[in-house]
Design an enzyme around this catalytic site. Structure first.
Site, PDB file in Angstrom:
ATOM      1  N   ASN A 208      13.188  -6.748 -10.688  1.00 51.11           N
ATOM      2  CA  ASN A 208      13.221  -7.721  -9.593  1.00 51.11           C
ATOM      3  C   ASN A 208      13.420  -9.119 -10.197  1.00 51.11           C
ATOM      4  OD1 ASN A 208      10.535  -9.030 -10.154  1.00 51.11           O
ATOM      5  ND2 ASN A 208       9.885  -6.912  -9.882  1.00 51.11           N
ATOM      6  N   ASP A 277       7.078  -1.199  -7.986  1.00 52.33           N
ATOM      7  CA  ASP A 277       6.259  -0.180  -7.317  1.00 52.33           C
ATOM      8  C   ASP A 277       6.683   1.228  -7.713  1.00 52.33           C
ATOM      9  OD1 ASP A 277       4.604  -1.939  -5.924  1.00 52.33           O
ATOM     10  OD2 ASP A 277       6.207  -2.353  -4.488  1.00 52.33           O
ATOM     11  N   LYS A 287      22.809   7.067 -22.482  1.00 51.69           N
ATOM     12  CA  LYS A 287      23.429   6.371 -21.357  1.00 51.69           C
ATOM     13  C   LYS A 287      24.075   7.390 -20.416  1.00 51.69           C
ATOM     14  CE  LYS A 287      26.891   2.958 -20.219  1.00 51.69           C
ATOM     15  NZ  LYS A 287      28.074   2.238 -20.653  1.00 51.69           N
ATOM     16  N   PRO A 303       1.622   3.189 -11.184  1.00 51.06           N
ATOM     17  CA  PRO A 303       0.196   2.945 -10.937  1.00 51.06           C
ATOM     18  C   PRO A 303       0.001   1.523 -10.425  1.00 51.06           C
ATOM     19  CG  PRO A 303       0.709   2.859 -13.292  1.00 51.06           C
ATOM     20  CD  PRO A 303       1.942   3.337 -12.599  1.00 51.06           C
ATOM     21  N   ASP A 304      -0.941   1.342  -9.513  1.00 50.53           N
ATOM     22  CA  ASP A 304      -1.261  -0.010  -9.030  1.00 50.53           C
ATOM     23  C   ASP A 304      -2.332  -0.589  -9.967  1.00 50.53           C
ATOM     24  OD1 ASP A 304      -2.357  -2.267  -7.664  1.00 50.53           O
ATOM     25  OD2 ASP A 304      -1.363  -1.552  -5.851  1.00 50.53           O
ATOM     26  N   ILE A 305      -1.911  -1.495 -10.831  1.00 55.21           N
ATOM     27  CA  ILE A 305      -2.811  -2.037 -11.866  1.00 55.21           C
ATOM     28  C   ILE A 305      -3.968  -2.789 -11.221  1.00 55.21           C
ATOM     29  CG2 ILE A 305      -2.928  -3.463 -13.958  1.00 55.21           C
ATOM     30  CD1 ILE A 305       0.188  -3.172 -14.098  1.00 55.21           C
ATOM     31  N   PHE A 322      -1.793 -11.538  -6.076  1.00 52.35           N
ATOM     32  CA  PHE A 322      -0.753 -12.276  -5.367  1.00 52.35           C
ATOM     33  C   PHE A 322      -0.143 -11.357  -4.316  1.00 52.35           C
ATOM     34  CE2 PHE A 322       0.689 -16.455  -7.004  1.00 52.35           C
ATOM     35  CZ  PHE A 322      -0.381 -16.683  -7.849  1.00 52.35           C
ATOM     36  N   LYS A 336      -4.704  -6.576   1.565  1.00 49.67           N
ATOM     37  CA  LYS A 336      -4.738  -6.325   0.103  1.00 49.67           C
ATOM     38  C   LYS A 336      -6.027  -6.826  -0.525  1.00 49.67           C
ATOM     39  CE  LYS A 336       0.080  -6.304  -0.229  1.00 49.67           C
ATOM     40  NZ  LYS A 336       1.318  -7.025  -0.381  1.00 49.67           N
ATOM     41  N   LYS A 340      -7.921  -3.814  -2.304  1.00 46.59           N
ATOM     42  CA  LYS A 340      -7.915  -3.800  -3.771  1.00 46.59           C
ATOM     43  C   LYS A 340      -9.189  -4.428  -4.353  1.00 46.59           C
ATOM     44  CE  LYS A 340      -2.843  -3.870  -3.983  1.00 46.59           C
ATOM     45  NZ  LYS A 340      -1.667  -4.086  -4.826  1.00 46.59           N
TER      46      LYS A 340
HETATM   47  O1  C5P Z   1       0.672  -4.242  -3.008  1.00 48.61           O
HETATM   48  P1  C5P Z   1       1.458  -5.355  -3.616  1.00 48.61           P
HETATM   49  O2  C5P Z   1       2.458  -4.897  -4.646  1.00 48.61           O
HETATM   50  O3  C5P Z   1       2.098  -6.277  -2.633  1.00 48.61           O
HETATM   51  O4  C5P Z   1       0.366  -6.229  -4.377  1.00 48.61           O
HETATM   52  C1  C5P Z   1       0.677  -7.351  -5.117  1.00 48.61           C
HETATM   53  C2  C5P Z   1      -0.367  -7.604  -6.141  1.00 48.61           C
HETATM   54  O5  C5P Z   1      -0.688  -6.388  -6.820  1.00 48.61           O
HETATM   55  C3  C5P Z   1       0.088  -8.546  -7.212  1.00 48.61           C
HETATM   56  O6  C5P Z   1      -1.034  -9.283  -7.661  1.00 48.61           O
HETATM   57  C4  C5P Z   1       0.630  -7.620  -8.289  1.00 48.61           C
HETATM   58  O7  C5P Z   1       0.544  -8.203  -9.578  1.00 48.61           O
HETATM   59  C5  C5P Z   1      -0.300  -6.423  -8.182  1.00 48.61           C
HETATM   60  N1  C5P Z   1       0.331  -5.111  -8.456  1.00 48.61           N
HETATM   61  C6  C5P Z   1      -0.134  -4.338  -9.503  1.00 48.61           C
HETATM   62  N2  C5P Z   1       0.423  -3.111  -9.742  1.00 48.61           N
HETATM   63  C7  C5P Z   1       1.402  -2.626  -8.971  1.00 48.61           C
HETATM   64  C8  C5P Z   1       1.877  -3.388  -7.896  1.00 48.61           C
HETATM   65  C9  C5P Z   1       1.333  -4.633  -7.667  1.00 48.61           C
HETATM   66  O8  C5P Z   1      -1.036  -4.773 -10.212  1.00 48.61           O
HETATM   67  N3  C5P Z   1       1.928  -1.462  -9.231  1.00 48.61           N
END
Ligand code: C5P
Length: 400
Positions: A208, A277, A287, A303-305, A322, A336, A340
């Site tokens: 992105n 995501d 390639k 994974p959502d960190i 954020f 969120k 979270k």
């Molecule tokens: O759910 P969303 O992606 O909108 O959430 C944004 C927040 O979550 C940001 O602070 C981003 O750094 C964190 N994030 C994360 N891991 C992911 C996706 C988003 O830590 N896979």
């Protein structure tokens, strides 16, 4: 950034004097009132007129000037300064300072001032490495002077090595640090920044347009407030801010490992990174060849960190996320914040001009459990200041 601050710039006689002119311009641009004092040798390189024109203030040179000494101006100047910067500081000036000699206007001010003094040496590499200069440097540090070490490179004397005046931007950053109250001293903070790249073959990836500017601004401001800062950064072209430890990562999985490895001992964590995501479910080691027709890539969720950090948040730690949104900004951000387990969420509307990816500015809402602040459009550094103000408040309250 230097509005209302008075900086006394002491200039001694080396070829780097011309760079001090640029420094004056930068300080003035940041809003400081600058008073330049030149040694007699400095005036052999550049006239007082240059510094007078750039600072819009008279340049101090003469300890025995009848006009200025009727006001005991060296004491007055020493008292007025919020910060003294010596650039360039020659080996001779450093030797005099180490010995406490006050035999001209500048060295007299240096004995009389109680303001912090930033010494920016510039000289020939052999002079810099001479045991006498090493000894003087040690003495200056023991006496409480701050030193911005010279850069390494090609010197005016055609030699190569340490001795070039430090980068003007580094001198400005050190000056800002000395003028900033150390409100995060003793605190460890981690900031994530930039995009992640999710490769599906060695030369192609999903990503992105995140520039990393918001996260780097947060890291820079935290370091300026004397925190111990780790910046976990996805690929971007920005230079690591001074006094920040940067860990460079590429993918979301690498970012997760780096962040989770350090998370338990942090006082605050701010996740600004635009983490992908999804990632390709399979990565081709070679390639992928172009072929007629469509190519499908199957994506697996990353994974959502931040959610993992929230789930394992140690007591007392402040966790900030954020939320970059294009619709229902506040609602989505609040969701969120709860989901979270965050202490604060910084919400921005990507559809607004001057906000979000790549811009120098941002327009955000800082939302907590009980307090919500809408900020107007401002620079990302100013936004970073406001975020750390809120984090500091939470750390002090111990309620998070
Ligand atoms: O759910 P969303 O992606 O909108 O959430 C944004 C927040 O979550 C940001 O602070 C981003 O750094 C964190 N994030 C994360 N891991 C992911 C996706 C988003 O830590 N896979």
């Amino acid at each position: 950034m230097l509005q209302g601050k008075s900086i006394l710039l002491g200039v001694s006689g080396g070829i780097a004097v011309y760079k001090a002119a640029e420094l004056v311009r930068l300080f003035v641009k940041e809003g400081a009132s600058v008073h330049v004092v030149m040694t007699a040798n400095a005036r052999q390189f550049v006239t007082t007129l240059t510094f007078q024109a750039l600072s819009s203030n008279p340049v101090g040179c003469d300890l025995f000037s009848i006009e200025s000494e009727s006001r005991i101006s060296h004491i007055e100047k020493a008292r007025e300064a919020d910060l003294v910067v010596l650039a360039p500081a020659t080996a001779n000036l450093m030797a005099k300072m180490a010995a406490g000699i006050a035999d001209d206007y500048l060295t007299t001010i240096l004995l009389a001032t109680t303001a912090p003094v930033l010494v920016c040496p510039a000289m020939n590499v052999k002079m810099w490495e001479h045991p006498a200069t090493r000894r003087n440097l040690k003495t200056l540090t023991e006496l409480g002077y701050r030193v911005e070490p010279p850069a390494v490179g090609f010197l005016a004397c055609q030699e190569e090595g340490a001795g070039r005046l430090a980068d003007i931007s580094n001198i400005l950053e050190s000056a800002l640090r000395l003028l900033t109250p150390p409100t995060l001293e003793g605190r460890k903070v981690l900031v994530s920044a930039g995009p992640t790249r999710e490769h599906f073959d060695p030369v192609r990836f999903l990503s992105n347009p995140s520039s990393g500017k918001m996260g780097y601004a947060l890291a820079r401001i935290a370091a300026r407030r004397s925190a111990t800062v780790t910046l976990v950064s996805g690929p971007c072209s920005l230079e690591a801010p001074a006094r920040v430890e940067r860990i460079s990562v590429t993918s979301a999985a690498q970012m997760r490992d780096a962040v989770l490895n350090l998370s338990a001992c942090q006082d605050a964590i701010v996740m600004t990174a635009a983490v992908s995501d999804y990632r390709p479910a399979e990565v081709s080691p070679r390639k992928i060849k172009k072929s007629p027709g469509q190519l499908s890539v199957v994506l697996a969720p990353n994974p959502d960190i931040l959610a993992s950090l929230g789930a394992a948040k140690p007591s007392g730690q402040v966790l900030v996320g954020f939320a970059a949104e294009t619709e229902n900004v506040a609602e989505n951000a609040r969701d969120k914040l709860m989901r979270k387990n965050l202490d604060l969420i910084v919400a921005n509307d990507l559809t607004k001009e001057g906000a979000g990816f790549g811009a120098e500015t941002n327009e955000v809402k800082i939302m907590g459990a009980s307090e919500e602040t809408s900020l107007c459009l401002m620079t990302k550094e100013e936004v970073a200041e406001r975020i750390w103000d809120r984090v500091e408040k939470l750390l002090a309250s111990g309620k998070n």
